[in-house]
Design a protein around this motif. Sequence first.
Motif, PDB file in Angstrom:
ATOM      1  N   PRO A 122      -7.776 105.475  72.194  1.00  0.00           N
ATOM      2  CA  PRO A 122      -6.291 105.418  72.224  1.00  0.00           C
ATOM      3  C   PRO A 122      -5.430 106.741  71.990  1.00  0.00           C
ATOM      4  O   PRO A 122      -4.200 106.846  72.125  1.00  0.00           O
ATOM      5  N   TYR A 123      -6.292 107.574  71.324  1.00  0.00           N
ATOM      6  CA  TYR A 123      -5.572 108.946  70.794  1.00  0.00           C
ATOM      7  C   TYR A 123      -5.721 110.151  71.932  1.00  0.00           C
ATOM      8  O   TYR A 123      -5.690 111.217  71.780  1.00  0.00           O
ATOM      9  N   ARG A 124      -6.549 109.597  73.040  1.00  0.00           N
ATOM     10  CA  ARG A 124      -7.053 110.888  74.141  1.00  0.00           C
ATOM     11  C   ARG A 124      -5.412 111.318  74.441  1.00  0.00           C
ATOM     12  O   ARG A 124      -4.411 111.003  74.421  1.00  0.00           O
ATOM     13  N   LEU A 125      -5.662 112.858  74.916  1.00  0.00           N
ATOM     14  CA  LEU A 125      -4.770 113.489  75.459  1.00  0.00           C
ATOM     15  C   LEU A 125      -4.472 112.950  77.110  1.00  0.00           C
ATOM     16  O   LEU A 125      -5.527 113.068  77.780  1.00  0.00           O
ATOM     17  N   LEU A 126      -3.376 112.480  77.350  1.00  0.00           N
ATOM     18  CA  LEU A 126      -3.200 112.034  78.709  1.00  0.00           C
ATOM     19  C   LEU A 126      -1.981 112.786  79.632  1.00  0.00           C
ATOM     20  O   LEU A 126      -2.024 112.602  80.583  1.00  0.00           O
ATOM     21  N   TYR A 127      -1.418 113.504  78.999  1.00  0.00           N
ATOM     22  CA  TYR A 127      -0.360 114.435  79.497  1.00  0.00           C
ATOM     23  C   TYR A 127       0.011 115.871  79.010  1.00  0.00           C
ATOM     24  O   TYR A 127      -0.601 116.020  77.880  1.00  0.00           O
ATOM     25  N   PRO A 128       0.282 116.714  79.862  1.00  0.00           N
ATOM     26  CA  PRO A 128       0.568 118.006  79.466  1.00  0.00           C
ATOM     27  C   PRO A 128       1.874 118.091  78.287  1.00  0.00           C
ATOM     28  O   PRO A 128       2.552 117.155  78.290  1.00  0.00           O
ATOM     29  N   MET A 129       1.573 119.023  77.426  1.00  0.00           N
ATOM     30  CA  MET A 129       2.530 119.205  76.455  1.00  0.00           C
ATOM     31  C   MET A 129       2.699 120.456  76.055  1.00  0.00           C
ATOM     32  O   MET A 129       2.020 121.478  76.147  1.00  0.00           O
ATOM     33  N   ARG A 130       4.045 120.949  75.671  1.00  0.00           N
ATOM     34  CA  ARG A 130       4.669 122.138  75.115  1.00  0.00           C
ATOM     35  C   ARG A 130       4.893 122.106  73.806  1.00  0.00           C
ATOM     36  O   ARG A 130       5.689 121.091  73.345  1.00  0.00           O
ATOM     37  N   ARG A 131       4.536 122.989  73.156  1.00  0.00           N
ATOM     38  CA  ARG A 131       4.875 123.242  71.757  1.00  0.00           C
ATOM     39  C   ARG A 131       6.509 123.443  71.561  1.00  0.00           C
ATOM     40  O   ARG A 131       7.176 124.120  72.420  1.00  0.00           O
ATOM     41  N   VAL A 132       7.173 122.728  70.588  1.00  0.00           N
ATOM     42  CA  VAL A 132       8.679 123.112  70.409  1.00  0.00           C
ATOM     43  C   VAL A 132       8.923 123.345  69.119  1.00  0.00           C
ATOM     44  O   VAL A 132      10.180 123.648  68.746  1.00  0.00           O
ATOM     45  N   ILE A 152       2.197 128.867  82.770  1.00  0.00           N
ATOM     46  CA  ILE A 152       0.933 129.623  82.341  1.00  0.00           C
ATOM     47  C   ILE A 152       0.575 130.762  83.360  1.00  0.00           C
ATOM     48  O   ILE A 152       0.243 131.949  83.109  1.00  0.00           O
ATOM     49  N   ALA A 153       1.205 130.539  84.850  1.00  0.00           N
ATOM     50  CA  ALA A 153       1.201 131.730  85.685  1.00  0.00           C
ATOM     51  C   ALA A 153       2.013 132.717  85.360  1.00  0.00           C
ATOM     52  O   ALA A 153       1.733 133.828  85.591  1.00  0.00           O
ATOM     53  N   ASP A 154       3.225 132.304  84.980  1.00  0.00           N
ATOM     54  CA  ASP A 154       4.178 133.271  84.482  1.00  0.00           C
ATOM     55  C   ASP A 154       3.781 134.026  83.303  1.00  0.00           C
ATOM     56  O   ASP A 154       4.096 135.406  83.327  1.00  0.00           O
ATOM     57  N   ARG A 155       2.762 133.603  82.476  1.00  0.00           N
ATOM     58  CA  ARG A 155       2.430 134.603  81.213  1.00  0.00           C
ATOM     59  C   ARG A 155       1.073 135.269  81.818  1.00  0.00           C
ATOM     60  O   ARG A 155       0.874 136.225  81.378  1.00  0.00           O
ATOM     61  N   LEU A 156       0.334 135.047  82.629  1.00  0.00           N
ATOM     62  CA  LEU A 156      -0.907 135.278  83.155  1.00  0.00           C
ATOM     63  C   LEU A 156      -0.600 136.625  84.063  1.00  0.00           C
ATOM     64  O   LEU A 156      -1.485 137.312  84.167  1.00  0.00           O
ATOM     65  N   ARG A 157       0.312 136.346  85.129  1.00  0.00           N
ATOM     66  CA  ARG A 157       0.515 137.141  86.165  1.00  0.00           C
ATOM     67  C   ARG A 157       0.507 138.598  85.805  1.00  0.00           C
ATOM     68  O   ARG A 157       0.082 139.570  86.422  1.00  0.00           O
ATOM     69  N   PRO A 158       1.477 138.922  84.885  1.00  0.00           N
ATOM     70  CA  PRO A 158       1.840 140.422  84.755  1.00  0.00           C
ATOM     71  C   PRO A 158       0.712 141.022  84.114  1.00  0.00           C
ATOM     72  O   PRO A 158       0.620 142.313  84.294  1.00  0.00           O
ATOM     73  N   VAL A 489      -3.104 128.529  75.483  1.00  0.00           N
ATOM     74  CA  VAL A 489      -3.348 127.485  76.153  1.00  0.00           C
ATOM     75  C   VAL A 489      -4.779 126.635  75.961  1.00  0.00           C
ATOM     76  O   VAL A 489      -5.719 127.303  75.806  1.00  0.00           O
ATOM     77  N   CYS A 490      -4.646 125.136  75.641  1.00  0.00           N
ATOM     78  CA  CYS A 490      -5.897 124.610  75.068  1.00  0.00           C
ATOM     79  C   CYS A 490      -5.898 123.564  76.084  1.00  0.00           C
ATOM     80  O   CYS A 490      -5.204 122.816  76.447  1.00  0.00           O
ATOM     81  N   ILE A 491      -7.390 123.335  76.741  1.00  0.00           N
ATOM     82  CA  ILE A 491      -7.800 122.320  77.665  1.00  0.00           C
ATOM     83  C   ILE A 491      -8.829 121.817  76.875  1.00  0.00           C
ATOM     84  O   ILE A 491      -9.995 122.190  76.721  1.00  0.00           O
ATOM     85  N   ASP A 492      -8.523 120.435  76.663  1.00  0.00           N
ATOM     86  CA  ASP A 492      -9.428 119.419  76.017  1.00  0.00           C
ATOM     87  C   ASP A 492      -9.046 117.980  76.089  1.00  0.00           C
ATOM     88  O   ASP A 492      -8.024 117.758  76.611  1.00  0.00           O
ATOM     89  N   VAL A 493     -10.324 117.252  76.015  1.00  0.00           N
ATOM     90  CA  VAL A 493      -9.955 115.696  76.144  1.00  0.00           C
ATOM     91  C   VAL A 493      -9.107 115.029  74.900  1.00  0.00           C
ATOM     92  O   VAL A 493      -8.439 114.323  75.246  1.00  0.00           O
ATOM     93  N   MET A 494      -9.256 115.820  73.744  1.00  0.00           N
ATOM     94  CA  MET A 494      -8.664 115.062  72.632  1.00  0.00           C
ATOM     95  C   MET A 494      -7.639 116.221  71.815  1.00  0.00           C
ATOM     96  O   MET A 494      -7.983 117.432  72.160  1.00  0.00           O
ATOM     97  N   TYR A 495      -6.902 115.731  71.222  1.00  0.00           N
ATOM     98  CA  TYR A 495      -6.024 116.535  70.478  1.00  0.00           C
ATOM     99  C   TYR A 495      -6.917 117.090  69.153  1.00  0.00           C
ATOM    100  O   TYR A 495      -7.496 116.218  68.633  1.00  0.00           O
ATOM    101  N   ALA A 502      -1.913 125.669  69.700  1.00  0.00           N
ATOM    102  CA  ALA A 502      -1.575 126.192  71.052  1.00  0.00           C
ATOM    103  C   ALA A 502      -0.057 126.051  71.284  1.00  0.00           C
ATOM    104  O   ALA A 502       0.711 125.375  70.681  1.00  0.00           O
ATOM    105  N   ASP A 503       0.235 126.769  72.463  1.00  0.00           N
ATOM    106  CA  ASP A 503       1.491 126.388  73.033  1.00  0.00           C
ATOM    107  C   ASP A 503       1.822 125.474  73.886  1.00  0.00           C
ATOM    108  O   ASP A 503       2.695 124.866  74.260  1.00  0.00           O
ATOM    109  N   ILE A 504       0.494 125.430  74.802  1.00  0.00           N
ATOM    110  CA  ILE A 504       0.522 124.312  75.953  1.00  0.00           C
ATOM    111  C   ILE A 504      -1.016 123.672  75.684  1.00  0.00           C
ATOM    112  O   ILE A 504      -1.954 124.290  75.527  1.00  0.00           O
TER     113      ILE A 504
END
Length: 859
Positions: A122-132, A152-158, A489-495, A502-504
């Motif tokens: 029930p605590y899986r990550l299921l949606y993208p989140m942005r730090r506030v 993410i693209a705007d931060r990596l592109r430059p 940016v963190c990509i994972d199944v769980m928080y 992370a920021d995203i």
Amino acid sequence: MPEEVATVPTPSAEPGPPPDGWALTRRDLLVLGGVAAGALAGLAGAELVAAAGPDGGAAASSPAEPVRRVPSMCQMCTTACGIIGHVRDGRLVGVEGNPEDPNSRGAVCAKGVAGPSVLYDPYRLLYPMRRVGARGEGRWRRISWEEAYAEIADRLRPLREQGRPEEFFFQQGRNRSTDAVNRFLNAYGTPSFFNHRALCSLNRRAAILATIGESDWDLGDYENSRYVLNFGSNWAEAHQGHIPVATRMMRARSTNGAKIVTFDARLSNTAALSDEWFCVKPGTDGLIALAMSNVICAEELWDREWFDRWSNVPAQEYARHVARYTPEYAEAESGVPATAIRRIAREFAAAAPRCTTICNRGSAAHRNGFYNDRAITVLNALVGNMGQVGGWCWHPKAAWDTKALPEPEPVPPKPSGRSLIAEAKGWPLANAWKKNQMKVAEIVYLWIKEGRQKASALMTYNCDQAWSFPDTRLIREVLTDTDLIPFHVCIDVMYSDTADLADIVLPWTTYLERWDIDSRPPQSLVDYVGLRQPMVAPLGEAKDIREIFPELARRLGGGMEKYYPWNSVEEYLTEYFAPVPGGLDHMRRHGVWQDPAKQPAYRPYERELAADELAGSRTDPKTGIIHQGTDPKTGKPVAIGIMVDGVPRRGFPTPSRKVEVRSAFVADRGDEVGVPVQPLPVYEPIPAHQRDFAPDELIMISFKWNVHNAHRTSQSKWLQEIVHTNPAWLNPATAQRLGLREGDWIEATGHRPDDRQVPGGDGGAVGSIRTRVHLTHGVHPQVIAISHNAGRRQGGAFATNGADRIGQPGYGRSADPDQGRVWWSGALSVAQNTIMPIYPDPVSGQQAYHDTIVTVRRV
């Protein structure tokens, strides 16, 4: 989208004692100890699968709802066993082993059976989140995938457009999607990517490569063996080959009467399953192997004919080298009786060539681990069992045959830029073999803090380094600092502890919801390839990197998009598996493919070269090495074989085309960076262990339970209920000296080594933890043993043992009835790595997990 703020609380740094009256009962120990036997038996009978549904209750059994069987591959640990999912009405109701998988052959362990509990956590990550809020404050806003991709693209592109791609750091854990990760990073152009190798198996791999050249992993023909020497490998619970190895070991016992002898500082379930267990002082495994070599040479129990033909050091010369390593010397250092060393050496030699060794972190994860495993590897050569039936074997393919199944074009070129941290030039054998990426990951965040290389953006993938790496306090400090790492940016199944900084955060699919190509070193010595395919549709908005990376590449542009011409993952895999008879359809129906024309890789060095292979070749009259053409990069002749008794044979792909008992290559690498590396196997005592210990000083070792592996299993409520605590194991004699009894609370403080050859080697304190004591004769008197699989700060009630946190913001009750049944307390779970220093082996960079000096006091 309106702002939706969720707060995820951060608990205090260290938990205090729970209410009085708690004790680790004998029943607890019996329950925990019994799990390994179930794991060996497979724990995946159809009757068990049908009995439990995804919520832990009874599964529906209406005949109107037929069960669909979906072959795939597990990823609850690193072994990647073949599995079959049972799916009814779009829900996974159970998992069993796939009998067509040539490695696991239908068996699967408790971790594999528990897959549904992670899928439906029930605590899986299921949606993208942005730090506030501030990093680590736990305040987030749900965002769309479009918003996430754009930022993410705007931060990596430059970074890429300005010629600074190396400032994009990629930190991965256990990567089972190599083609997808490499395609994205190479297309972007960053060389700054870091794997898990130095935190797991670098010394072992380096020792094997230095000796035989063509593989970085020994397999051992265990099923056909009659004698197995085990140096610190816990194959019954936590080995990379776990179930495939364990089932073969048990078959060897039942069919061959094989004897298994284990040397380990702790009584693991593997040691308990062995015929003999010797409780050794940590880091002395190599000396025991050298002492056995001494006996075998002195008593001429060797296979001298094989050794003189296939090694680059004559047997008599090696006998002179090991003469100093007497069984009495080994007894004084290791604690293993000299009489036992002599007896076992004789038994091992008598069983040759159907005898072998097996090693893992118990021998390798030390400051002297490279030398330990070199000594153990050459012990096999001494009795002539290399590549023999029942002997010490290997396969040149660590996974599937990428020549037979090449990655679909267009394939991006490798990055041309440089990364100071990734190259890790201070360690002679880090990245010494170009095709084997041996990064020294434990120093990444220390070097970022020291300003050695700028990190403008970090992407973390399946790697909870803020919990699982050594010196986690330093890692959390660096990850919190937005000046040191401006974007994460963190990509994972769980928080997780890392996601919290992370920021995203991007929700990753579980292995039960995604596509992948996978296989492991083939235990039957014939390579194979497997398919991981979705058993059910992804929950929420979770996505795999095979979907995420193409979308990011298209938004980054600049030519990256051309490496993703496919419209879907299935389209890509259709092309990938085109060489397989039946293609992707075959893979989907069977889950695996193995070329029936291939034979087990026994004695590959003896293969006689054919006339067409020898066309245009020349033979060095002095060495007998056969060369053909020159390397376009180096201009040096390319060796293809060696003349042996007048016959052109393939030999070993080493500089001498023989077993490199003496490795000039590693010695030269050491000279290049000013770190001496011994060319012959030696015993190098661990400096911090070579002194009189104070009464409160112990050597801390780490271990894993059979139901846990790295960070993914702590999200399983089924597995957490079985093992959710990690008390400190102490020998009763040690406890008596310290005035401790069963269940007492202690404070353990870890110290950096007083060793100027390793980063920060000043002898200072790293940190302290408080935990309970468990007394057992199954641990060395100079050792404190604490398991790795506990002590999370983040991840939900099941992952954090947080029954007391249910109902707090971010941990509200869910529809899962099991949430209210969490009866254990997080206060009994500690993060061992909090007190473990960054401690790389000076030769390779392998983290010395078992060498930390810890002081202990009662609280």
